[in-house]
Design an enzyme around this catalytic site. Structure first.
Site, short mmCIF file in Angstrom:
data_model
loop_
_atom_site.label_atom_id
_atom_site.label_comp_id
_atom_site.label_asym_id
_atom_site.label_seq_id
_atom_site.Cartn_x
_atom_site.Cartn_y
_atom_site.Cartn_z
N LYS A 1 0.84 -1.21 0.00
CA LYS A 1 0.00 0.00 0.00
C LYS A 1 0.86 1.25 0.00
CE LYS A 1 -2.40 -0.94 3.75
NZ LYS A 1 -2.08 -2.31 4.15
N LYS B 1 13.32 -0.67 -0.63
CA LYS B 1 11.92 -0.28 -0.44
C LYS B 1 11.73 1.10 -1.06
CE LYS B 1 8.44 0.40 3.18
NZ LYS B 1 8.05 0.13 4.56
N GLU C 1 18.96 -4.77 4.79
CA GLU C 1 19.19 -6.22 4.78
C GLU C 1 17.94 -6.94 4.24
OE1 GLU C 1 19.38 -7.60 8.81
OE2 GLU C 1 19.10 -9.69 8.23
N ASP D 1 1.86 0.02 13.97
CA ASP D 1 1.13 -0.78 12.96
C ASP D 1 1.64 -2.23 13.04
OD1 ASP D 1 -0.62 -1.38 10.86
OD2 ASP D 1 0.83 -0.85 9.32
N ASN E 1 3.36 -7.34 9.50
CA ASN E 1 4.58 -6.55 9.53
C ASN E 1 5.68 -7.19 10.39
OD1 ASN E 1 3.93 -4.52 7.72
ND2 ASN E 1 2.77 -3.37 9.26
N ASP F 1 8.65 -2.49 8.60
CA ASP F 1 7.63 -1.50 8.22
C ASP F 1 7.40 -0.46 9.31
OD1 ASP F 1 5.80 -0.26 6.67
OD2 ASP F 1 4.29 -1.83 6.73
N1 LIG Z 1 13.89 -6.34 4.72
C1 LIG Z 1 13.02 -7.16 4.11
N2 LIG Z 1 13.37 -8.43 3.81
C2 LIG Z 1 12.50 -9.27 3.20
N3 LIG Z 1 11.26 -8.90 2.82
C3 LIG Z 1 10.85 -7.65 3.07
C4 LIG Z 1 11.70 -6.71 3.73
N4 LIG Z 1 11.04 -5.54 3.85
C5 LIG Z 1 9.82 -5.74 3.30
N5 LIG Z 1 9.69 -7.00 2.82
C6 LIG Z 1 8.50 -7.57 2.13
O1 LIG Z 1 7.79 -6.52 1.50
C7 LIG Z 1 6.47 -6.39 2.05
C8 LIG Z 1 6.09 -4.92 2.15
O2 LIG Z 1 6.98 -4.23 3.01
P1 LIG Z 1 6.46 -3.16 4.08
O3 LIG Z 1 5.46 -3.80 4.98
O4 LIG Z 1 7.66 -2.54 4.71
O5 LIG Z 1 5.80 -2.09 3.11
P2 LIG Z 1 4.29 -1.55 2.98
O6 LIG Z 1 4.21 -0.85 1.70
O7 LIG Z 1 3.98 -0.79 4.19
O8 LIG Z 1 3.46 -2.84 2.89
P3 LIG Z 1 1.99 -3.09 3.42
O9 LIG Z 1 1.14 -2.00 2.95
O10 LIG Z 1 1.70 -4.42 2.78
O11 LIG Z 1 2.13 -3.15 4.91
C9 LIG Z 1 6.55 -7.09 3.39
O12 LIG Z 1 5.30 -7.61 3.79
C10 LIG Z 1 7.55 -8.19 3.15
O13 LIG Z 1 6.93 -9.32 2.57
MG LIG Z 2 3.68 -3.60 5.75
#
Ligand SMILES: Nc1ncnc2c1ncn2[C@@H]1O[C@H](COP(=O)(O)OP(=O)(O)OP(=O)(O)O)[C@@H](O)[C@H]1O
Ligand SMILES: [Mg+2]
Length: 286
Positions: free
Chosen positions: A27, A44, A122, A168, A173, A185
């Protein structure tokens, strides 16, 4: 794969050598695996504010420190410069939180850098080196649930001792690596001391985690860590080593009636003993 536009500047700078795969389009951000100096890392890429949702809500912003007052004024006015500042503050909040938490011994992905709206960190992996699953994607044995729940509570305590509430936290997460849970996250993380919503967010975070692990061992649902930990924190008595019971007795409830009645009887006895002694004294003088 073709290099996404937003990662191109990092390739031009030499920070990233190649983009391997898109892991998730969340999202708030798109997440990729990238190659940096021969190592696989996680990138990210934050979405523009307009595409983002609840996490930038005003309650998360309270108490957040912004570097200078010109930025604060511009952000309040909502000018173009202000919006840009707000974007940067938002993106820096996650990398700041990751550095702070990694230093405090909380298991989070090790951050490397955040440039041009891209966070390099990482890549969390499982025992086979594959990208780690989220808690929401796995089934745990009762024993694993009990051990990992304990680890999570310890990490949550360390996080609060470092002054932060995730805000959150849930099975979506937290990733599971070969050693246990890894919290991810964090752009919405709130300042535990400066934000008036910190306590209710903390309680929600702990309750989400309790409900998740409680699916595998319903006894965990009886624990009351949120209130116990917050009470210790407010009293200035919380350290990463503070022993916790998982029990919490609300002051107005759960009074031990038996000992209360015993105390009343003892006080009554004492009253009559004194009265009798006083009467006996008076009689001696009559
Ligand atoms: N450091 C990491 N190592 C491995 N996978 C990761 C890592 N960071 C994020 N991910 C993957 O990417 C997805 C999304 O990352 P994150 O939750 O930080 O972002 P988001 O945009 O806020 O996602 P959401 O809206 O789904 O919560 C995570 O659910 C995970 O599967
Ligand atoms: Mg997330």
């Amino acid at each position: 794969m073709k290099i996404p536009n937003r990662i191109q500047p990092l390739v031009d700078d030499g920070a990233v050598d190649a983009v391997l795969q898109r892991l998730k389009s969340g999202k708030e951000a798109d997440v990729y695996t990238v190659l940096c100096g021969g190592k696989i890392q996680c990138a990210k890429v934050y979405k523009e504010a307009a595409q983002r949702s609840f996490k930038q809500a005003v309650q998360y912003q309270e108490g957040r420190k912004v570097r200078n007052s010109r930025s604060t004024r511009a952000m309040q006015k909502g000018s173009k410069f202000g919006r840009k500042q707000q974007e940067e503050t938002w993106q820096m909040a996650e990398v700041d939180a990751l550095f702070r938490l990694a230093d405090a011994g909380v298991r989070v992905p090790q951050p490397y850098m955040c440039i041009d709206g891209v966070l390099l960190m990482e890549l969390v992996t499982d025992a086979d080196g594959a990208v780690a699953p989220r808690l929401s994607d796995v089934t745990l044995t009762k024993e694993m649930a009990v051990t990992d729940f304990d680890t999570m509570i310890r990490n949550i305590v360390r996080m609060l001792c470092a002054g932060l509430v995730h805000g959150d936290l849930s099975e979506f997460n937290v990733l599971l690596d070969a050693n246990g849970p890894v919290i991810i996250d964090l752009p919405q993380a709130v300042d535990a001391a400066a934000n008036n919503h910190a306590e209710s967010m903390f309680e929600r975070d702990v309750n989400n985690i309790t409900a998740y692990y409680g699916q595998f061992d319903p006894q965990l649902l009886q624990t009351r860590y949120a209130k116990e930990i917050w009470a210790l924190y407010e009293d200035g008595k919380l350290t990463p080593e503070t022993p916790l019971t998982g029990l919490f007795v609300e002051e107005d409830h759960d009074v031990d009636m038996d000992s209360l009645v015993d105390e009343i009887i003892a006080a009554e006895d004492e009253f009559y003993d004194r009265k009798r002694a006083a009467e006996e004294r008076d009689q001696q003088y009559d």
